[in-house]
Design a protein around this motif. Structure first.
Motif, PDB file in Angstrom:
ATOM      1  N   SER A  38       0.716  -1.225   0.063  1.00 11.03           N
ATOM      2  CA  SER A  38       0.010  -0.163  -0.053  1.00 11.03           C
ATOM      3  C   SER A  38       0.839   1.144   0.108  1.00 11.03           C
ATOM      4  CB  SER A  38      -1.035   0.206   1.220  1.00 11.03           C
ATOM      5  OG  SER A  38      -1.773  -0.797   1.255  1.00 11.03           O
ATOM      6  N   THR A  39       0.393   2.433  -0.973  1.00 12.26           N
ATOM      7  CA  THR A  39       0.933   3.710  -0.535  1.00 12.26           C
ATOM      8  C   THR A  39      -0.062   4.418  -0.295  1.00 12.26           C
ATOM      9  OG1 THR A  39       0.573   4.077  -2.894  1.00 12.26           O
ATOM     10  CG2 THR A  39       2.702   2.905  -2.382  1.00 12.26           C
ATOM     11  N   GLN A  40       0.376   5.696  -0.107  1.00 14.07           N
ATOM     12  CA  GLN A  40      -0.737   6.692   0.151  1.00 14.07           C
ATOM     13  C   GLN A  40      -1.561   7.217  -0.829  1.00 14.07           C
ATOM     14  OE1 GLN A  40       1.099  10.674   1.096  1.00 14.07           O
ATOM     15  NE2 GLN A  40      -0.917  11.749   0.807  1.00 14.07           N
ATOM     16  N   ALA A  41      -1.216   6.918  -2.089  1.00 12.97           N
ATOM     17  CA  ALA A  41      -2.264   7.068  -3.262  1.00 12.97           C
ATOM     18  C   ALA A  41      -2.755   5.650  -3.797  1.00 12.97           C
ATOM     19  CB  ALA A  41      -1.595   7.710  -4.358  1.00 12.97           C
ATOM     20  N   GLN A  70      -6.510   8.337  -8.034  1.00 11.03           N
ATOM     21  CA  GLN A  70      -6.332   9.617  -8.088  1.00 11.03           C
ATOM     22  C   GLN A  70      -7.779  10.123  -7.743  1.00 11.03           C
ATOM     23  OE1 GLN A  70      -4.304  10.837 -11.584  1.00 11.03           O
ATOM     24  NE2 GLN A  70      -2.374  10.214 -10.699  1.00 11.03           N
ATOM     25  N   THR A  71      -8.730   9.952  -8.392  1.00  9.26           N
ATOM     26  CA  THR A  71     -10.091  10.185  -8.418  1.00  9.26           C
ATOM     27  C   THR A  71     -10.898   9.088  -8.524  1.00  9.26           C
ATOM     28  OG1 THR A  71     -10.656  10.701 -10.567  1.00  9.26           O
ATOM     29  CG2 THR A  71      -9.373  12.409  -9.562  1.00  9.26           C
ATOM     30  N   THR A  98       0.051  14.093  -5.881  1.00  3.69           N
ATOM     31  CA  THR A  98       0.409  14.303  -4.361  1.00  3.69           C
ATOM     32  C   THR A  98      -0.594  14.039  -3.472  1.00  3.69           C
ATOM     33  OG1 THR A  98       0.298  16.667  -4.466  1.00  3.69           O
ATOM     34  CG2 THR A  98       2.492  15.724  -4.949  1.00  3.69           C
ATOM     35  N   GLY A  99      -1.706  13.464  -3.674  1.00  2.00           N
ATOM     36  CA  GLY A  99      -2.717  13.431  -2.862  1.00  2.00           C
ATOM     37  C   GLY A  99      -2.966  11.620  -2.396  1.00  2.00           C
ATOM     38  N   SER A 100      -4.035  11.712  -1.511  1.00  2.00           N
ATOM     39  CA  SER A 100      -4.230  10.361  -1.173  1.00  2.00           C
ATOM     40  C   SER A 100      -5.091   9.700  -1.831  1.00  2.00           C
ATOM     41  CB  SER A 100      -4.859  10.644   0.353  1.00  2.00           C
ATOM     42  OG  SER A 100      -4.051  11.210   1.325  1.00  2.00           O
ATOM     43  N   ALA A 101      -5.372   8.598  -1.754  1.00  2.00           N
ATOM     44  CA  ALA A 101      -6.260   7.685  -2.457  1.00  2.00           C
ATOM     45  C   ALA A 101      -7.440   8.155  -2.462  1.00  2.00           C
ATOM     46  CB  ALA A 101      -5.977   6.235  -2.045  1.00  2.00           C
TER      47      ALA A 101
END
Length: 111
Positions: A38-41, A70-71, A98-101
């Motif tokens: 798992s990663t942040q996005a 991303q969205t 650079t956002g979160s999932a």
């Protein structure tokens, strides 16, 4: 009825328009090697090339698959060589995410 070439490309006309007619046999391509992290996005995972004939030559045996949720309507995946940096075409409108999932996705991703 499917017809496949020595290089693994198969052709099977189907009446269902949601099924691709052209595909590769399951013993071609890459397989997940280890766990999906798992990663942040989203996630990342290592893929290892299956021993099969090459389409273009100079195949990379181990690649990194990175997926970003991303969205709710946009998923981005990227395949890179984790051992050797390679040139990537710069584009003024495509920036690093650079956002979160995102949540409440309108799609499903299976690795």
């Amino acid at each position: 009825q499917s017809t496949c070439t020595l290089r693994g490309c198969c052709w099977s006309p189907e009446s269902d328009t949601s099924v691709p007619w052209c595909f590769f046999a399951s013993n071609h391509g890459y397989k997940v090697d280890g766990s999906t992290r798992s990663t942040q996005a989203g996630f990342e995972t290592t893929l290892t090339r299956l021993p099969s004939p090459s389409l273009f030559g100079n195949d990379i045996n181990t690649v990194l698959l990175t997926g970003e949720y991303q969205t709710p309507n946009r998923f981005r995946f990227k395949i890179t060589d984790p051992e050797t940096p390679r040139f990537e075409v710069p584009h003024q409108h495509v920036r690093s995410f650079t956002g979160s999932a995102a949540s409440q996705l309108n799609y499903k991703v299976d690795v």
